[in-house]
Scaffold this motif. Structure first.
Motif, PDB file in Angstrom:
ATOM      1  N   SER A 508      65.628  22.996  28.925  1.00 20.46           N
ATOM      2  CA  SER A 508      65.831  21.942  27.800  1.00 20.46           C
ATOM      3  C   SER A 508      64.359  20.599  28.061  1.00 20.46           C
ATOM      4  O   SER A 508      64.387  19.770  27.385  1.00 20.46           O
ATOM      5  N   LEU A 532      64.946  24.825  18.896  1.00 22.91           N
ATOM      6  CA  LEU A 532      65.795  24.521  17.685  1.00 22.91           C
ATOM      7  C   LEU A 532      66.180  26.139  17.486  1.00 22.91           C
ATOM      8  O   LEU A 532      66.335  26.441  16.132  1.00 22.91           O
ATOM      9  N   PHE A 537      69.313  26.413  20.658  1.00 18.24           N
ATOM     10  CA  PHE A 537      70.253  25.155  19.847  1.00 18.24           C
ATOM     11  C   PHE A 537      71.845  26.179  19.699  1.00 18.24           C
ATOM     12  O   PHE A 537      71.961  26.881  18.649  1.00 18.24           O
ATOM     13  N   SER A 538      72.532  25.760  20.593  1.00 18.04           N
ATOM     14  CA  SER A 538      74.065  26.334  20.168  1.00 18.04           C
ATOM     15  C   SER A 538      75.080  25.542  18.810  1.00 18.04           C
ATOM     16  O   SER A 538      75.238  26.352  18.237  1.00 18.04           O
ATOM     17  N   GLY A 541      74.073  21.335  19.660  1.00 18.19           N
ATOM     18  CA  GLY A 541      72.821  20.259  20.572  1.00 18.19           C
ATOM     19  C   GLY A 541      72.273  21.608  21.070  1.00 18.19           C
ATOM     20  O   GLY A 541      72.289  22.528  21.183  1.00 18.19           O
ATOM     21  N   VAL A 542      71.178  21.174  21.874  1.00 18.97           N
ATOM     22  CA  VAL A 542      69.878  22.049  22.777  1.00 18.97           C
ATOM     23  C   VAL A 542      70.852  22.150  23.504  1.00 18.97           C
ATOM     24  O   VAL A 542      71.240  21.315  25.110  1.00 18.97           O
ATOM     25  N   VAL A 562      75.773  21.523  26.909  1.00 15.45           N
ATOM     26  CA  VAL A 562      74.712  20.583  26.275  1.00 15.45           C
ATOM     27  C   VAL A 562      74.437  18.998  26.444  1.00 15.45           C
ATOM     28  O   VAL A 562      75.818  18.504  26.719  1.00 15.45           O
ATOM     29  N   ASN A 567      69.737  16.290  24.761  1.00 10.93           N
ATOM     30  CA  ASN A 567      68.767  15.682  23.262  1.00 10.93           C
ATOM     31  C   ASN A 567      68.283  14.230  22.460  1.00 10.93           C
ATOM     32  O   ASN A 567      67.700  15.076  21.117  1.00 10.93           O
ATOM     33  N   GLU A 582      63.450  20.151  12.610  1.00  8.67           N
ATOM     34  CA  GLU A 582      63.349  20.364  13.312  1.00  8.67           C
ATOM     35  C   GLU A 582      64.979  18.571  14.319  1.00  8.67           C
ATOM     36  O   GLU A 582      66.203  19.112  14.550  1.00  8.67           O
ATOM     37  N   ARG A 585      67.778  18.777  11.956  1.00  8.66           N
ATOM     38  CA  ARG A 585      68.810  19.430  12.604  1.00  8.66           C
ATOM     39  C   ARG A 585      69.736  18.837  14.001  1.00  8.66           C
ATOM     40  O   ARG A 585      70.806  19.782  14.270  1.00  8.66           O
ATOM     41  N   LEU A 586      69.003  19.014  14.550  1.00  5.46           N
ATOM     42  CA  LEU A 586      69.502  18.514  16.108  1.00  5.46           C
ATOM     43  C   LEU A 586      70.329  17.018  15.043  1.00  5.46           C
ATOM     44  O   LEU A 586      71.411  17.368  16.142  1.00  5.46           O
TER      45      LEU A 586
END
Length: 647
Positions: A508, A532, A537-538, A541-542, A562, A567, A582, A585-586
């Motif tokens: 990350s 993402l 990406f879980s 979060g990343v 994470v 993030n 992106e 979404r995050l």
């Protein structure tokens, strides 16, 4: 921390169980009352009529075993910390038609353990000449700790005074036998005063009238927090997303409580973000800087105080034991006994490669955000020294990159992923130094550009500004040639090792390069979109490492978990490069995670995906509140409302 209650305000914190007791545990999940890295209460247990208590609701207790029949008493317990005290008010309410005589006992002890002892995983530290004592006083009891000139004390005052005090091997028992009228109540107020070394004078006699009600302490905290929030730009007005607004408000409130006392270059008082409870409530270079940066658009005072405090602790000479070098920004400041006696190297420890460029980034960002050039003028010499460290000692001159070498007596890795196994190759092999982690190169690039701007616009030194701009451009050119990994479709390597081999694990850290702006538009967009994808990406979060790789583990501290602050920097970078889908979404994932944690993001989460587990899984021993996590939602809001703020 899970379960129980954590109380924290301006350098004092208490970790209590659900009843409000301190049970005297040790190891990785300590409970106790702490200030300046020392535990001033290691036991604080309440019993009524020789029975432990159980919780009906927070602050409302009944004697154990009373369920199934009406208890004779309800016990109301209020607690607050602040201003160097733990204040407690106990109210016993008699719900029967007959008067009763209650038996109330507190068992108290103070072991004065250093936090490093509690984190030591069975390691023992020698303390030659150390001596603890416990003495009754007219209004309670006093605990003292001596080791040479080191002297700390904990003083308990009560109103009314105890009917009896018994000193025992592990502390003291204080007893009361109040008469409680039928359908009436009786009250007891207790104040635990903390007298640390270098704080209030430990030899000063305790005044018998020094009893403070918890509501008085709470009122002082509320006034202090209220003033902090009143001076802030309220984030709720900047978003139509109620859950994001609540997380931002919680972050500002937590930041108010996590501030710890420090001092500026001339000794002036400052309040800086302490990194987190329970292990890191102290000035941390990297953590304090980023927490202040996230909060800057809403409340600039922590940034100004952090810059002053870090300037005051900036490296001046060469000290190999603590990695101090001229111009270098400190990693960690400690005040405890083990630091004082040199048994751990952290009184001032400089094992960080990234705090120095982040100091320069924050100084410029503060100047731009506030329009106040006075601080940049005052700290000009400190900023020049910090920029000089990037070249002379940080590695830009010798290695072409900002590098660190593992410290045998301290941190093997001196970036934000500082666990020993964090910086590795795709097969899990650790990188060997001198190590150049990718995100530190982005920080250095950004720091040079920003400092060039200060040099030209504030300090009036165009030649110096030109030199810094040229150095930034040269660093960027080298980076874009050396770090992209051909085996990973050009995704930036986590690091270059001492042989200039790419540590090619998918990590990350590459997202921080978006925040610093070192990537060009095409590469930045590719990195942002890659972060993402499902292996990174879980859903919350990343991940620190993309799933499916050999080193990945969802419960590893830095190899699959994470981190909200990680993030938050990625989110700022996604917005900077125009990756709105992106970014959204995050942000949605992190906000959902915050909502499931009472709108306070913990230090980190486990890396399990939403397809594996429907709720965001906590991480063992995660700090909460933790400064750069609780303020991460503020960065998410900034990224949404002002995408180019970080540029």
């Amino acid at each position: 921390m899970t379960g129980g209650t954590t109380l924290v305000h301006q350098g004092v914190f208490a970790v209590l169980d659900d009843v409000g007791d301190i049970r005297g545990t040790s190891g990785r999940s300590p409970d106790g009352l702490f200030v300046r890295d020392a535990r001033h209460l290691s036991m604080w247990r309440l019993r009524v009529d020789d029975a432990d208590l159980e919780v009906l609701s927070p602050g409302l207790l009944i004697p154990e075993g009373a369920r199934g029949r009406p208890p004779g008493y309800a016990v109301f317990r209020e607690q607050a910390v602040g201003s160097g005290v733990l204040a407690e008010r106990l109210r016993l309410v008699n719900h029967t038609s007959e008067p009763r005589t209650a038996r109330v006992r507190y068992h108290a002890a103070a072991d004065f353990a250093d936090q490093f002892e509690l984190r030591a995983d069975d390691r023992e530290y020698a303390k030659p000449g150390a001596h603890r004592s416990c003495e009754p006083t007219p209004t309670g009891v006093r605990f003292d700790y001596h080791r040479g000139s080191w002297h700390a004390a904990t003083v308990l005052h009560t109103d009314p005074a105890p009917h009896g005090v018994t000193v025992v091997a592990d502390g003291a028992s204080l007893d009361w036998t109040p008469r409680v009228p039928a359908h009436g109540s009786a009250e007891l107020t207790l104040t635990v005063a903390l007298l640390p070394p270098h704080g209030p004078v430990a030899d000063q006699p305790a005044h018998p009238a020094a009893v403070v009600a918890p509501r008085t302490v709470s009122a002082g905290i509320a006034a202090d927090t209220g003033a902090f929030l009143e001076a802030a730009r309220r984030p709720g007005a900047l978003t139509g997303r109620p859950e994001l607004a609540r997380a931002c408000e919680q972050g500002l409130a937590d930041l108010a409580d996590l501030r710890v006392p420090a001092a500026g270059p001339d000794g002036e008082p400052a309040l800086v973000p302490g990194a987190g409870v329970p292990w890191f409530l102290t000035l941390f270079g990297r953590d304090s800087l980023l927490a202040a940066y996230f909060a800057l658009p809403y409340q600039p005072a922590p940034a100004a105080d952090t810059l002053r405090a870090l300037a005051a602790t900036q490296g001046e000479g060469h000290d190999a034991a603590r990695l101090e070098e001229p111009g270098k920004i400190v990693h960690e400041v400690r005040h405890g006994e083990l630091s004082h006696f040199g048994q751990v190297p952290y009184a001032r420890y400089y094992g960080t490669v990234d705090a120095t460029p982040l100091f320069l980034v924050l100084l410029h960002a503060y100047t731009e955000q506030t329009g106040d050039t006075a601080l940049a003028e005052r700290l000009e010499a400190h900023a020049r020294a910090a920029a000089g460290w990037l070249f002379a000692s940080g590695g830009l001159d010798e290695h072409g990159y900002l590098v660190y070498s593992p410290d045998p007596a301290g941190l093997a890795n001196q970036c934000w992923k500082d666990s020993a196994d964090a910086i590795c190759f795709a097969d899990g092999t650790p990188a060997a130094g001198p190590i150049a982690v990718c995100e530190a190169q982005g920080y250095a690039y950004d720091a040079l550009r920003r400092t060039a701007h200060l040099a030209e616009r504030v300090w009036g030194d165009r030649a110096y500004a030109r030199d810094l701009d040229e150095a930034a451009a040269s660093l960027r050119h080298r980076f874009l040639a050396d770090f992209p990994s051909p085996d990973q479709d050009g995704f930036p390597a986590l690091a270059l090792d001492g042989d200039r081999q790419r540590a090619d694990v998918l990590a990350s850290n590459a997202g921080h390069l978006l925040w610093s702006g070192i990537l060009d538009a095409r590469e930045g967009a590719a990195v942002g979109r890659r972060l993402l994808e499902p292996d990174f990406f879980s859903g919350w979060g990343v991940r620190t490492l993309a799933a499916g790789q050999h080193p990945y583990h969802p419960l590893s501290y830095h190899r699959g978990s994470v981190w909200p602050h990680d993030n938050a920097l990625i989110a700022l970078g996604l917005a900077r490069y125009g990756l709105r889908e992106e970014h959204d979404r995050l942000t949605s994932g992190l906000v959902r995670a915050a909502a499931r944690h009472g709108y306070r993001l913990p230090e980190l989460l486990a890396g399990y995906g939403r397809d594996e587990h429907p709720e965001p899984a906590g991480y063992p021993h995660s700090c909460s509140p933790q400064a750069w996590s609780t303020t991460a939602p503020l960065a998410l809001l900034t990224a949404a409302s002002d995408p180019q703020w970080a540029a």
